[in-house]
Scaffold this motif. Structure first.
Motif, PDB file in Angstrom:
ATOM      1  N   VAL A  17       0.825  -1.200   0.000  1.00 21.46           N
ATOM      2  CA  VAL A  17       0.000   0.000   0.000  1.00 21.46           C
ATOM      3  C   VAL A  17       0.860   1.251   0.000  1.00 21.46           C
ATOM      4  O   VAL A  17       0.645   2.163  -0.785  1.00 21.46           O
ATOM      5  CB  VAL A  17      -0.956  -0.002   1.223  1.00 21.46           C
ATOM      6  CG1 VAL A  17      -1.707   1.306   1.318  1.00 21.46           C
ATOM      7  CG2 VAL A  17      -1.900  -1.170   1.124  1.00 21.46           C
ATOM      8  N   ALA A  18       1.865   1.297   0.858  1.00 19.40           N
ATOM      9  CA  ALA A  18       2.711   2.481   0.996  1.00 19.40           C
ATOM     10  C   ALA A  18       4.163   2.055   0.839  1.00 19.40           C
ATOM     11  O   ALA A  18       4.844   1.768   1.821  1.00 19.40           O
ATOM     12  CB  ALA A  18       2.495   3.143   2.342  1.00 19.40           C
ATOM     13  N   PRO A  19       4.656   2.006  -0.413  1.00 20.85           N
ATOM     14  CA  PRO A  19       6.053   1.609  -0.586  1.00 20.85           C
ATOM     15  C   PRO A  19       6.975   2.647   0.039  1.00 20.85           C
ATOM     16  O   PRO A  19       6.670   3.835   0.062  1.00 20.85           O
ATOM     17  CB  PRO A  19       6.231   1.551  -2.096  1.00 20.85           C
ATOM     18  CG  PRO A  19       5.142   2.391  -2.646  1.00 20.85           C
ATOM     19  CD  PRO A  19       4.009   2.335  -1.661  1.00 20.85           C
ATOM     20  N   SER A  20       8.072   2.171   0.568  1.00 20.53           N
ATOM     21  CA  SER A  20       9.011   3.086   1.216  1.00 20.53           C
ATOM     22  C   SER A  20       9.665   3.981   0.179  1.00 20.53           C
ATOM     23  O   SER A  20       9.983   3.562  -0.924  1.00 20.53           O
ATOM     24  CB  SER A  20      10.075   2.298   1.979  1.00 20.53           C
ATOM     25  OG  SER A  20      10.807   1.513   1.074  1.00 20.53           O
ATOM     26  N   LYS A  21       9.824   5.231   0.556  1.00 28.89           N
ATOM     27  CA  LYS A  21      10.437   6.202  -0.341  1.00 28.89           C
ATOM     28  C   LYS A  21      11.946   6.053  -0.272  1.00 28.89           C
ATOM     29  O   LYS A  21      12.504   5.872   0.806  1.00 28.89           O
ATOM     30  CB  LYS A  21      10.041   7.621   0.055  1.00 28.89           C
ATOM     31  CG  LYS A  21       8.575   7.893  -0.107  1.00 28.89           C
ATOM     32  CD  LYS A  21       8.244   9.303   0.306  1.00 28.89           C
ATOM     33  CE  LYS A  21       6.757   9.557   0.203  1.00 28.89           C
ATOM     34  NZ  LYS A  21       6.399  10.893   0.669  1.00 28.89           N
ATOM     35  N   PRO A  22      12.621   6.148  -1.419  1.00 28.77           N
ATOM     36  CA  PRO A  22      14.085   6.085  -1.364  1.00 28.77           C
ATOM     37  C   PRO A  22      14.627   7.318  -0.652  1.00 28.77           C
ATOM     38  O   PRO A  22      14.139   8.419  -0.833  1.00 28.77           O
ATOM     39  CB  PRO A  22      14.510   6.053  -2.825  1.00 28.77           C
ATOM     40  CG  PRO A  22      13.338   6.584  -3.581  1.00 28.77           C
ATOM     41  CD  PRO A  22      12.113   6.280  -2.758  1.00 28.77           C
ATOM     42  N   VAL A  23      15.616   7.099   0.168  1.00 25.94           N
ATOM     43  CA  VAL A  23      16.216   8.186   0.925  1.00 25.94           C
ATOM     44  C   VAL A  23      17.219   8.896   0.025  1.00 25.94           C
ATOM     45  O   VAL A  23      18.114   8.275  -0.543  1.00 25.94           O
ATOM     46  CB  VAL A  23      16.918   7.640   2.190  1.00 25.94           C
ATOM     47  CG1 VAL A  23      17.580   8.763   2.955  1.00 25.94           C
ATOM     48  CG2 VAL A  23      15.928   6.894   3.055  1.00 25.94           C
ATOM     49  N   ALA A  24      17.030  10.191  -0.114  1.00 28.12           N
ATOM     50  CA  ALA A  24      17.942  10.992  -0.941  1.00 28.12           C
ATOM     51  C   ALA A  24      19.257  11.172  -0.200  1.00 28.12           C
ATOM     52  O   ALA A  24      19.275  11.371   1.017  1.00 28.12           O
ATOM     53  CB  ALA A  24      17.319  12.344  -1.245  1.00 28.12           C
ATOM     54  N   PRO A  25      20.371  11.087  -0.919  1.00 24.35           N
ATOM     55  CA  PRO A  25      21.662  11.287  -0.243  1.00 24.35           C
ATOM     56  C   PRO A  25      21.817  12.741   0.196  1.00 24.35           C
ATOM     57  O   PRO A  25      21.294  13.659  -0.424  1.00 24.35           O
ATOM     58  CB  PRO A  25      22.686  10.922  -1.312  1.00 24.35           C
ATOM     59  CG  PRO A  25      21.977  11.096  -2.606  1.00 24.35           C
ATOM     60  CD  PRO A  25      20.522  10.814  -2.330  1.00 24.35           C
ATOM     61  N   THR A  26      22.540  12.920   1.275  1.00 23.74           N
ATOM     62  CA  THR A  26      22.802  14.267   1.756  1.00 23.74           C
ATOM     63  C   THR A  26      23.804  14.944   0.828  1.00 23.74           C
ATOM     64  O   THR A  26      24.500  14.272   0.058  1.00 23.74           O
ATOM     65  CB  THR A  26      23.379  14.226   3.182  1.00 23.74           C
ATOM     66  OG1 THR A  26      24.637  13.549   3.138  1.00 23.74           O
ATOM     67  CG2 THR A  26      22.442  13.528   4.146  1.00 23.74           C
ATOM     68  N   PRO A  27      23.894  16.265   0.863  1.00 20.68           N
ATOM     69  CA  PRO A  27      24.880  16.941   0.016  1.00 20.68           C
ATOM     70  C   PRO A  27      26.308  16.485   0.275  1.00 20.68           C
ATOM     71  O   PRO A  27      27.107  16.370  -0.649  1.00 20.68           O
ATOM     72  CB  PRO A  27      24.702  18.419   0.370  1.00 20.68           C
ATOM     73  CG  PRO A  27      23.289  18.529   0.833  1.00 20.68           C
ATOM     74  CD  PRO A  27      23.004  17.221   1.524  1.00 20.68           C
ATOM     75  N   ALA A  28      26.629  16.183   1.522  1.00 20.98           N
ATOM     76  CA  ALA A  28      27.982  15.715   1.839  1.00 20.98           C
ATOM     77  C   ALA A  28      28.245  14.356   1.204  1.00 20.98           C
ATOM     78  O   ALA A  28      29.340  14.110   0.680  1.00 20.98           O
ATOM     79  CB  ALA A  28      28.175  15.643   3.347  1.00 20.98           C
ATOM     80  N   GLU A  29      27.247  13.474   1.240  1.00 20.49           N
ATOM     81  CA  GLU A  29      27.409  12.156   0.614  1.00 20.49           C
ATOM     82  C   GLU A  29      27.545  12.285  -0.899  1.00 20.49           C
ATOM     83  O   GLU A  29      28.347  11.595  -1.515  1.00 20.49           O
ATOM     84  CB  GLU A  29      26.223  11.263   0.965  1.00 20.49           C
ATOM     85  CG  GLU A  29      26.168  10.845   2.411  1.00 20.49           C
ATOM     86  CD  GLU A  29      24.872  10.141   2.757  1.00 20.49           C
ATOM     87  OE1 GLU A  29      23.904  10.217   1.962  1.00 20.49           O
ATOM     88  OE2 GLU A  29      24.813   9.519   3.827  1.00 20.49           O
ATOM     89  N   SER A  30      26.745  13.178  -1.485  1.00 20.70           N
ATOM     90  CA  SER A  30      26.830  13.391  -2.923  1.00 20.70           C
ATOM     91  C   SER A  30      28.194  13.938  -3.316  1.00 20.70           C
ATOM     92  O   SER A  30      28.763  13.535  -4.327  1.00 20.70           O
ATOM     93  CB  SER A  30      25.740  14.360  -3.388  1.00 20.70           C
ATOM     94  OG  SER A  30      24.468  13.817  -3.164  1.00 20.70           O
TER      95      SER A  30
END
Length: 102
Positions: A17-30
């Motif tokens: 019903v509610a698929p988990s949203k992908p976690v966006a990388p932080t600017p430091a990780e990017s």
């Protein structure tokens, strides 16, 4: 035709019903990912330059043909040109950001 279903292998209702949203990388990780990508690319260009030097030495000893030396040197030259163009685009983007009015 009815097929047997194994209900234990089905996903839970919450995940359907509610698929988990992908976690966006932080600017430091990017930034870390981008810097490691650039570092790997520059290491590859340096390795190609070393390969050309080794091929030139082997050519002088008669171990490789002129074709192999030319191919290796052209590959290294193209890699260096690509690196130069990427650097130019990064500098151009930086200058554009610095010209932006706030």
């Amino acid at each position: 035709m009815i097929q047997a279903m194994n209900f234990n292998t089905l996903k839970s209702v919450d995940s359907v019903v509610a698929p988990s949203k992908p976690v966006a990388p932080t600017p430091a990780e990017s930034m870390k990912e981008f810097s490691s990508y650039l570092s790997n690319a520059l290491d590859g260009v340096a390795a190609q330059e070393k390969n050309v030097a080794a091929m030139n030495n082997k050519f002088l000893l008669g171990e490789v043909s002129a074709d192999q030396v030319m191919i290796a040197s052209e590959q290294a030259m193209l890699s260096l040109q690509l690196t130069t163009q990427v650097r130019n685009k990064v500098i151009e983007a930086y200058q554009e950001i610095m010209r932006t009015q706030i």
